[in-house]
Design a protein around this motif. Structure first.
Motif, PDB file in Angstrom:
ATOM      1  N   TYR A  74     -23.530  -5.677  92.912  1.00 55.72           N
ATOM      2  CA  TYR A  74     -24.546  -6.662  94.052  1.00 55.72           C
ATOM      3  C   TYR A  74     -24.205  -7.898  93.752  1.00 55.72           C
ATOM      4  N   LYS A  76     -24.445 -12.138  96.003  1.00 57.55           N
ATOM      5  CA  LYS A  76     -24.827 -12.998  97.124  1.00 57.55           C
ATOM      6  C   LYS A  76     -24.635 -14.439  97.028  1.00 57.55           C
ATOM      7  N   GLU A  88     -24.187 -11.098 101.462  1.00 56.83           N
ATOM      8  CA  GLU A  88     -24.511 -10.188 100.537  1.00 56.83           C
ATOM      9  C   GLU A  88     -23.325  -8.866 100.522  1.00 56.83           C
ATOM     10  N   TYR A  90     -22.575  -5.147  98.220  1.00 56.87           N
ATOM     11  CA  TYR A  90     -23.172  -4.261  97.195  1.00 56.87           C
ATOM     12  C   TYR A  90     -22.375  -2.997  97.590  1.00 56.87           C
ATOM     13  N   SER A 289     -22.096  -1.901 101.135  1.00 56.27           N
ATOM     14  CA  SER A 289     -22.197  -2.414 102.437  1.00 56.27           C
ATOM     15  C   SER A 289     -20.823  -2.763 103.077  1.00 56.27           C
TER      16      SER A 289
END
Length: 464
Positions: A74, A76, A88, A90, A289
């Motif tokens: 993860y 950001k 972001e 992940y 993602s």
């Protein structure tokens, strides 16, 4: 198997009669061996190495089993330049993998681990056999030194009584001062021998305590235990060729060196596997993602399945170097095996020759003790009849003590050689007795009584 032997040894120890509060325990030679097998630090270390080898086998066996791993990411970004990508990113994956083909790597790793366990078992067997030999030697040495102390104490007592007798005769005007001085010199010469025997006895307790794995109590003068029995001779006539055959077939150190060769053979297969492809199948579930909105939605998930294959085409001859080193180690292991066989054969022959020598010395000294006894009786009779001197009597008494001490040493050397031969052949002393057996307990007790009798000096020098 080893844990069962250790449990039996502990049962033997705890089955011993419980001593009274503050009393010193007394051990037979077999009980001493059992205590050493249970408590000796070298044996304990060897057992731990077996446990370590078993851990290596569990690790190697894992190559046959699937592995389950999880991974995640993860991040950001605090700020980024003008872009359509999302800030972001992940992903998370739970994946199971299974080896399909490793070029023999897993098989050879398991084989090496299994051989290491067998090798460590043989190393433990060799150490246990050597410790048993050391305990038997140390126990017999303790019995020898204890018998020597008794002989020297009796000799000092006899010479002290002779000195008092000569002093009384000198006071009465029967003998001259020279007789008193000779008696004083004889007593003074014997006392250092007693002191040396007492010191050697203390050292024997220390050596046996080290083999037991016990710490000496600080400031303790008394022995922490006592040895049961007396130094005894039991005839044993092994055959040299049979001993050599037993040693080559049963000795653990030879079997351990053979395992070294097998380990290097498996190591060569492991090294060679680096030249072959490795194939793994995997399957799992992934959540991830998508940073680019034009490609799709941000949140994605689903199952994944596939095959992963690798093949080192060229590694700079690293694998070739490892294989060459393994071949050299295998040749060294073959030479080590040949050297171990020669060393074991030499150990058997050396112990066998020492056993023969001890038997010859013992036979000679047994006759010599009888001759020394007769010479002492003649010297005493001549002195009483005025045909000899006091010096002849003192010399004859010294010869008796020396010959009896030498006979005790010969019995000890016989027992030591027999213990060494049993260790060299990886057999018990009873199994090596091809030529003679103790007929019954009565004859054994008679031999023990005779051995004790010849070790005892005369009651006094003035007896007729």
């Amino acid at each position: 198997m080893r844990s069962e032997f250790r449990a039996i040894a502990l049962l033997i120890i705890f089955a011993l009669p419980a001593p009274l509060q503050g009393a010193v325990p007394t051990y037979t030679i077999e009980q001493a061996v059992a205590i050493a097998q249970a408590q000796n630090p070298e044996i304990a270390i060897a057992r731990k190495k077996i446990q370590g080898a078993r851990g290596g086998w569990i690790e190697a066996r894992s190559g046959y089993l699937p592995s389950l791993t999880s991974s995640g990411l993860y991040d950001k970004r605090q700020q980024q330049s003008e872009t359509r990508l999302r800030e972001e990113d992940y992903n998370a994956r739970l994946q199971i993998e299974q080896n399909l083909y490793t070029g023999g790597a897993v098989t050879s790793q398991v084989g090496i681990a299994r051989l290491n366990i067998e090798k460590q078992n043989y190393e433990l067997e060799e150490i246990a056999s050597r410790v048993t030999m050391d305990v038997r030697i140390a126990f017999n040495e303790l019995l020898l030194n204890r018998a020597k102390v008794r002989v020297r104490q009796d000799s000092v007592r006899v010479l002290d009584e002779e000195l008092k007798s000569q002093q009384q005769s000198f006071t009465a005007g029967i003998v001259g001062k020279l007789n008193v001085q000779r008696a004083e010199v004889a007593l003074a010469n014997e006392r250092p021998q007693l002191f040396d025997a007492q010191t050697q006895l203390r050292n024997s307790y220390l050596r046996l305590g080290d083999l037991f794995g016990t710490d000496a109590r600080p400031g303790a003068d008394a022995a922490p235990f006592e040895a049961s029995g007396e130094l005894q001779y039991q005839p044993n006539h092994p055959d040299l060729n049979e001993c050599l055959a037993r040693a080559d077939a049963n000795r653990a150190v030879i079997k351990a060196r053979q395992k070294d060769i097998e380990i290097e053979d498996q190591q060569y297969i492991l090294d060679r596997s680096a030249l072959r492809p490795h194939v793994r199948a995997f399957s799992g579930y992934e959540v991830y993602s998508e940073r680019d909105p034009e490609v799709g939605q941000e949140f994605n998930y689903g199952y994944v399945v596939g095959i992963n294959a690798t093949w080192n085409i060229f590694d700079g001859f690293a694998t070739k170097g490892r294989m060459q080193a393994t071949r050299a180690r295998r040749q060294a292991a073959v030479e080590a095996l040949a050297a171990a066989r020669r060393a074991v054969a030499s150990e058997v022959r050396s112990a066998f020759f020492d056993l023969e020598q001890a038997d010859r010395v013992l036979e000679s000294e047994t006759r010599n003790v009888q001759t020394a006894d007769e010479a002492l009786e003649i010297a005493k009779s001549n002195f009483a009849a005025g045909l000899g001197t006091q010096l002849d009597t003192l010399q004859a008494a010294s010869d008796v003590t020396r010959t009896r001490t030498t006979r005790l040493s010969a019995i000890y050397l016989h027992n030591v050689a027999l213990s060494r031969l049993a260790h060299a052949c990886a057999s018990s002393a009873e199994a090596l007795d091809f030529g003679s057996r103790i007929k019954n307990a009565k004859s054994e007790n008679r031999n023990a009584a005779q051995a004790a009798d010849v070790a005892k000096p005369p009651g006094k020098l003035s007896q007729q």
